[in-house]
Enzyme design. Structure first.
Site, PDB file in Angstrom:
ATOM      1  N   GLU A   1      -5.959  -5.542   3.086  1.00 17.54           N
ATOM      2  CA  GLU A   1      -6.000  -6.707   2.179  1.00 17.54           C
ATOM      3  C   GLU A   1      -7.137  -6.589   1.169  1.00 17.54           C
ATOM      4  OE1 GLU A   1      -3.453  -8.522   2.081  1.00 17.54           O
ATOM      5  OE2 GLU A   1      -2.735  -7.453   3.849  1.00 17.54           O
TER       6      GLU A   1
ATOM      7  N   THR B   1       0.820  -1.210   0.000  1.00 18.55           N
ATOM      8  CA  THR B   1       0.000   0.000   0.000  1.00 18.55           C
ATOM      9  C   THR B   1       0.858   1.267   0.000  1.00 18.55           C
ATOM     10  OG1 THR B   1      -1.731  -1.175   1.170  1.00 18.55           O
ATOM     11  CG2 THR B   1      -1.812   1.215   1.277  1.00 18.55           C
TER      12      THR B   1
ATOM     13  N   GLY C   1       2.341  -2.810   8.514  1.00 20.43           N
ATOM     14  CA  GLY C   1       2.577  -3.064   9.933  1.00 20.43           C
ATOM     15  C   GLY C   1       4.015  -3.481  10.186  1.00 20.43           C
TER      16      GLY C   1
END
EC number: 1.3.3.6
Length: 661
Positions: A421, A139, A178
């Site tokens: 996702e 992303t 993350g």
């Protein structure tokens, strides 16, 4: 033990342990899971800090410490099986999100799916041992789900046999991964591959971002934390900017696509093969939706059995709020949904494993349906669970708003699943694209298999109103076969409506892309109906395999409740399609209320069967012993504001003000 909870458990018509075995997959799995949980609970190194009273920096540090301890303990206890690792992590991390989580859930699976044998030999062992701490950087600030829009580039230089990685714009900065902010030292970066002046689309590259040993960012790398979020406070979601950053040619994952030393591009057998990691994670998220909703249901239902409030009959003791029909109507359909999603999660996991094995042998025939099914079910289950968790919180009244209930943390930790996702609406549209292709194939005379085989009936016009006029007399609201058929007809009808509306837009000289946008609401409805049908079918198909009669009867009632509640919520679709009549809709609503009454004596036992430890729930309201009020008072005393009788702000601001009055 709270006397009301003791009474609830004694009233159950089945043995909850038998359902626990079913949810775990076998009695042996339950035994082993508990054995692993006890290793943690009995270990003096295991400490459970109450995250509610920690700052963000403290939460991050505790999470990193727990992650490091977890890896050491798994080595010590010899835990290597993927399912056992998951059990261990769930209890060890408790309600902390692990900063090293993406190393295991994305980095390693991507190496396995897309790395050559040599690449796996190079990076797998160090990443399993956390010498390499990996994350997955897909992303960007400007693009998420629309993968083709990603702007990061990897330009091949044949002179040095290196890729030059660049973030050419502000919007191309990797944003959200993350563990990227402070924890990871490597990232699998998705970038547009450019070689010999031509762009070949997105490919995955293993990129070192911090020096091993010092953990400092490498030259050409700008990396950091993106700041506080709605939840996930202990996770260092990060940004990554690359400036003419060079990596060896061998760092491109080359199991399928390759770049030769001279810059020649060798394309993969199928472009979809590179979506392997996303399909894996989406299949995992269905089970995650079941887990999170189950936790919220456990807390809300136990608390509703302990909480006494108001009155049903005057001069009698205050009733348990679980006796109110409105409370049952809020919670029992969600309980049924949690069970439906448990069975769906197991089904999609087994389907993924089976098809992945076929892909390994070169058979890609089922990959399109797997891709479509995981995308749609990821959206369907996460949307439903997300709304359900919030419903559970509100069903706990005012105390549900307190972090002591545990539900706010479940909600803020789970809700990102609706966007990560793959943003859910886009996921539904991906499923719709597959359904439209299948519809076209069926129209051209081809027979299709799998979960879309119901579309084979379309050419015979069995779903046309005049043909279905006889259907209402056949609907048996107590027959799961009949209800599954009703969901099948709804799905077929909505797929056909979407397909015909899409064709109508194209025939009005609209481009395919514009036509798609103008039909997108219908397309999402079709996908949702398809996913709902699959869920009902999987739940109903599970029941005959259950041996114990009492357990089968309880789960059958839950399956009926799930199916009928769905019909009542989507009544317009079933009525418009002449799948059921108005009179039958009244029967459906009456039967739902009957099923609430039937479920009531077993409600607490059904949430006990999920077998969550108190430490996993992290809830004062949902405690197994039901001693809510004493522990709520003890919990409140721990607030840092209570460390002093008079807060320093009184002396700084209020006292000077009062002295001047």
């Amino acid at each position: 033990m709270n006397p009301d909870l003791r009474k609830e458990r004694a009233a159950a018509t089945f043995n909850p342990e038998l359902i626990t075995h079913i949810l775990d997959g076998s009695p042996e799995n339950t035994r082993r899971r508990r054995e692993i949980e006890n290793l943690i609970l009995n270990d003096p190194d295991f400490q459970h800090e109450d995250y509610n009273f920690l700052t963000r920096s403290q939460r991050y540090e505790v999470a990193v410490k727990k992650s490091a301890t977890m890896v050491k303990k798994m080595r010590e206890f010899g835990i290597a099986d993927p399912e056992e690792i998951m059990w261990f992590k769930k209890l060890h991390m408790v309600n902390f999100v692990e900063p090293v989580g993406l190393n295991y859930s994305m980095f390693i699976p991507t190496l396995l799916n897309q790395g050559t044998t040599a690449q796996q030999e190079k990076w797998m062992h160090p990443s399993q041992e956390l010498q390499i701490i990996g994350t997955y950087a897909q992303t960007e600030m400007g693009h998420g789900t629309h993968l083709r829009g990603l702007e990061t580039t990897a330009t091949y230089d044949p002179k040095t046999q290196e890729f030059i990685l660049n973030s050419p714009t502000v919007t191309s900065i990797k944003w959200w991964p993350g563990g990227l902010g402070k924890t990871s030292n490597h990232a699998i970066v998705l970038a547009q591959l450019i070689t010999r002046g031509e762009c070949y689309g997105l490919h995955a590259f293993v990129v070192p971002i911090r020096e091993i040993g010092t953990h400092k960012p490498l030259p050409g790398i700008t990396v950091g934390d993106i700041g506080p979020k709605f939840g996930y406070e202990e996770m260092d979601n990060g940004y990554l900017k690359m400036d003419n950053y060079r990596i060896p040619r061998e760092n491109m994952l080359m199991k399928y696509a390759q770049v030769k030393p001279d810059g020649t591009y060798v394309k993969p057998l199928s472009n979809k093969l590179t979506y392997g990691t996303m399909v894996f994670v989406r299949s995992f998220l269905v089970g995650s939706a079941a887990q999170s909703l189950s936790k919220a249901c456990t807390i809300a239902i136990r608390y509703s059995a302990v909480r006494r409030q108001s009155e049903i009959k005057r001069s009698e003791p205050e009733p348990q709020i679980l006796d109110f029909q409105t409370q049952q109507y809020k919670l029992f359909p969600l309980l049924a949904t949690a069970y439906a999603f448990h069975f769906l999660g197991r089904y999609i996991k087994e389907t993924y494993m089976r098809i992945n094995e076929s892909i390994g042998q070169g058979d890609l025939s089922e990959l399109p349906e797997l891709h479509a099914l995981t995308a749609g079910l990821k959206a369907f289950t996460t949307w439903t669970a997300n709304a359900g968790i919030e419903e559970c919180r509100m069903a706990c009244g005012g105390h549900g708003y307190s972090h002591s209930s545990g539900i706010p943390n479940i909600y803020v930790t789970f809700t990102p699943a609706c966007t990560f996702e793959g943003e859910n609406t886009v996921m539904m549209l991906q499923t719709a694209r597959f359904l439209m292709k299948i519809y076209d194939q069926v129209q051209s005379g081809k027979l299709v298999g799998g979960m879309v085989s119901y579309l084979n009936d379309l050419p015979s016009q069995r779903i046309q109103p005049q043909q279905v006029a006889v259907w209402p007399t056949l609907v048996d609201i107590n027959s799961l076969d009949s209800l599954t058929e009703a969901y099948k007809l709804r799905a077929a009808r909505l797929v056909e409506i979407a397909a015909k509306n899409l064709q109508a837009q194209v025939s009005h000289r609209k481009s395919k892309e514009v036509a798609w946008n103008l039909t997108s609401v219908d397309l999402v409805r079709a996908s949702e109906a398809h996913c709902h049908y699959v869920t009902v079918k999987v739940f109903a198909d599970k029941l005959p395999k259950i041996q114990d009669r009492a357990v089968q009867a309880v789960l059958r009632n839950l399956c009926l409740l799930y199916s009928l509640y769905g019909i009542s919520q989507k009544g317009g679709d079933f009525l418009e399609g002449n799948i059921i009549t108005g009179a039958q809709m009244s029967q459906v609503n009456s039967r739902i209320l009957e099923l609430l009454t039937v479920t009531r004596p077993n409600a607490v036992a059904l949430v006990d069967a999920f077998d969550f430890k108190d430490v996993t729930l992290g809830s004062v309201l949902g405690r197994y012993d039901g001693n809510v009020y004493e522990n709520l008072f003890e919990w409140a005393k721990k607030s840092p504001l209570n460390k002093t009788e008079v807060h320093e702000s009184y002396y700084k601001h209020l006292k000077p003000l009062q002295s001047k009055l």
